[in-house]
Design an enzyme around this catalytic site. Structure first.
Site, PDB file in Angstrom:
ATOM      1  N   GLY A  11       0.791  -1.236   0.000  1.00 32.81           N
ATOM      2  CA  GLY A  11       0.000   0.000   0.000  1.00 32.81           C
ATOM      3  C   GLY A  11       0.815   1.275   0.000  1.00 32.81           C
ATOM      4  N   SER A  12       2.070   1.204  -0.489  1.00 30.87           N
ATOM      5  CA  SER A  12       2.868   2.443  -0.501  1.00 30.87           C
ATOM      6  C   SER A  12       2.280   3.461  -1.481  1.00 30.87           C
ATOM      7  CB  SER A  12       4.338   2.158  -0.819  1.00 30.87           C
ATOM      8  OG  SER A  12       4.468   1.620  -2.099  1.00 30.87           O
ATOM      9  N   ASN A  13       1.674   2.989  -2.546  1.00 33.27           N
ATOM     10  CA  ASN A  13       1.046   3.932  -3.492  1.00 33.27           C
ATOM     11  C   ASN A  13      -0.251   4.508  -2.918  1.00 33.27           C
ATOM     12  OD1 ASN A  13       2.736   4.008  -6.053  1.00 33.27           O
ATOM     13  ND2 ASN A  13       2.635   1.822  -5.589  1.00 33.27           N
ATOM     14  N   LEU A  84      -4.270  -7.196  -7.304  1.00 38.60           N
ATOM     15  CA  LEU A  84      -3.843  -8.352  -8.089  1.00 38.60           C
ATOM     16  C   LEU A  84      -4.973  -9.234  -8.604  1.00 38.60           C
ATOM     17  CD1 LEU A  84      -0.618  -9.328  -6.112  1.00 38.60           C
ATOM     18  CD2 LEU A  84      -0.870  -7.884  -8.144  1.00 38.60           C
ATOM     19  N   ASN A 101      -4.959   1.807 -13.781  1.00 36.15           N
ATOM     20  CA  ASN A 101      -4.079   0.833 -13.131  1.00 36.15           C
ATOM     21  C   ASN A 101      -2.634   1.313 -13.218  1.00 36.15           C
ATOM     22  OD1 ASN A 101      -3.221  -1.727 -12.022  1.00 36.15           O
ATOM     23  ND2 ASN A 101      -2.601  -2.327 -14.083  1.00 36.15           N
ATOM     24  N   HIS A 103       1.243   0.047 -13.308  1.00 31.82           N
ATOM     25  CA  HIS A 103       2.004  -1.170 -13.606  1.00 31.82           C
ATOM     26  C   HIS A 103       3.505  -0.850 -13.640  1.00 31.82           C
ATOM     27  CE1 HIS A 103       2.516  -5.251 -15.077  1.00 31.82           C
ATOM     28  NE2 HIS A 103       3.462  -4.757 -15.852  1.00 31.82           N
ATOM     29  N   ASP A 144      -3.674  -5.337 -18.725  1.00 33.25           N
ATOM     30  CA  ASP A 144      -2.566  -4.401 -19.002  1.00 33.25           C
ATOM     31  C   ASP A 144      -2.552  -3.866 -20.435  1.00 33.25           C
ATOM     32  OD1 ASP A 144      -1.656  -4.659 -16.387  1.00 33.25           O
ATOM     33  OD2 ASP A 144      -0.307  -6.308 -16.877  1.00 33.25           O
ATOM     34  N   GLU A 173       6.724   5.497  -9.964  1.00 31.79           N
ATOM     35  CA  GLU A 173       5.292   5.169  -9.891  1.00 31.79           C
ATOM     36  C   GLU A 173       4.511   6.232  -9.142  1.00 31.79           C
ATOM     37  OE1 GLU A 173       4.776   0.400  -9.897  1.00 31.79           O
ATOM     38  OE2 GLU A 173       5.238   1.310  -7.981  1.00 31.79           O
TER      39      GLU A 173
HETATM   40  C1  GAR Z   1       3.409  -1.514  -7.431  1.00 32.39           C
HETATM   41  O1  GAR Z   1       4.737  -1.591  -7.811  1.00 32.39           O
HETATM   42  C2  GAR Z   1       2.515  -1.669  -8.645  1.00 32.39           C
HETATM   43  O2  GAR Z   1       3.056  -1.140  -9.811  1.00 32.39           O
HETATM   44  C3  GAR Z   1       2.444  -3.168  -8.744  1.00 32.39           C
HETATM   45  O3  GAR Z   1       2.291  -3.590  -7.416  1.00 32.39           O
HETATM   46  C4  GAR Z   1       3.036  -2.710  -6.572  1.00 32.39           C
HETATM   47  C5  GAR Z   1       2.185  -2.331  -5.390  1.00 32.39           C
HETATM   48  O4  GAR Z   1       2.944  -1.666  -4.419  1.00 32.39           O
HETATM   49  N1  GAR Z   1       1.348  -3.574  -9.566  1.00 32.39           N
HETATM   50  C6  GAR Z   1       1.411  -4.614 -10.375  1.00 32.39           C
HETATM   51  O5  GAR Z   1       2.402  -5.315 -10.482  1.00 32.39           O
HETATM   52  C7  GAR Z   1       0.136  -4.847 -11.167  1.00 32.39           C
HETATM   53  N2  GAR Z   1       0.348  -5.798 -12.207  1.00 32.39           N
HETATM   54  P1  GAR Z   1       2.244  -1.022  -3.164  1.00 32.39           P
HETATM   55  O6  GAR Z   1       1.283  -2.057  -2.580  1.00 32.39           O
HETATM   56  O7  GAR Z   1       3.370  -0.678  -2.223  1.00 32.39           O
HETATM   57  O8  GAR Z   1       1.512   0.215  -3.632  1.00 32.39           O
END
Ligand code: GAR
Length: 192
Positions: A11-13, A84, A101, A103, A144, A173
């Site tokens: 969940g950093s994003n 996911l 999304n 990616h 994607d 990101e």
């Molecule tokens: C992120 O790097 C995102 O791009 C990736 O999951 C990570 C989630 O990080 N998404 C995918 O790979 C989707 N196919 P987070 O939970 O720290 O935000």
């Protein structure tokens, strides 16, 4: 603009969106609900910030569970931030152009089913790519493959590992995710 943020992991994003709302850099934007498909740290972050959370039950009709909550919370746009599970065609069509999304590669390269997290970065290194990056795209039923909203590159260094590349791309990101949300918001303000 009222967001639902869908998560599955750290969940950093999500945290980055929360921080930018709190600092008012994302002005006019609120998070109505955080939707998780599993118990994860992102859920904890949502609760720490007093955000409503929905933990879906994948054994039941989870698209219907989500739609009910989105309606209840007057959600206007959805951000998949490390989510996911694969959303079905009906769901993607009903949120067309309102569902994005994030990616961790330069799509269309290194996307598709099973490509997430470190697997993406390892594949980039195995193919001796000189550059990688991150993409924000609109979501369609094809994994994607929806049209690209923003993309940013970085170099893959000679001694790069999947971990170091992941760290580098995490920073990119966050920037393109916040910019993308601003673009979506600007569209809601347009009179055309
Ligand atoms: C992120 O790097 C995102 O791009 C990736 O999951 C990570 C989630 O990080 N998404 C995918 O790979 C989707 N196919 P987070 O939970 O720290 O935000």
């Amino acid at each position: 603009m009222r967001l639902a943020v869908f998560v599955s992991g750290n969940g950093s994003n999500l945290q980055c969106i929360i921080d930018n709302i709190q600092s008012q850099f994302l002005n006019g934007i609120t998070i109505g609900v955080v939707v998780a498909d599993r118990d994860c740290y992102a859920n904890q972050r949502a609760q720490n910030n007093n955000l409503k959370t929905l933990l879906i039950n994948k054994k039941a009709d989870w698209h219907t569970q989500i739609e009910a909550t989105l309606k209840e919370e007057d959600i206007t746009h959805i951000v998949l931030a490390g989510f996911l599970s694969i959303l079905n065609k009906t769901f993607c069509e009903s949120w067309k152009n309102k569902l994005i999304n994030l990616h961790p590669s330069l799509l269309p390269k290194y996307g598709g089913k099973g490509m997430y997290g470190l697997k993406v970065h390892q594949a980039v290194i195995d193919h001796k790519e000189k550059e990688s990056g991150a993409t924000v795209h609109f979501v369609t039923e094809k994994i994607d493959e929806g049209s690209i909203l923003l993309q940013r590159k970085c170099n893959v260094d000679l001694n790069e590992t999947a971990d170091s590349l992941q760290n580098k791309i995490h920073e990119i990101e966050k920037d393109i995710l916040i910019e993308s949300i601003k673009i979506l918001y600007a569209k809601t303000q347009s009179t055309y």
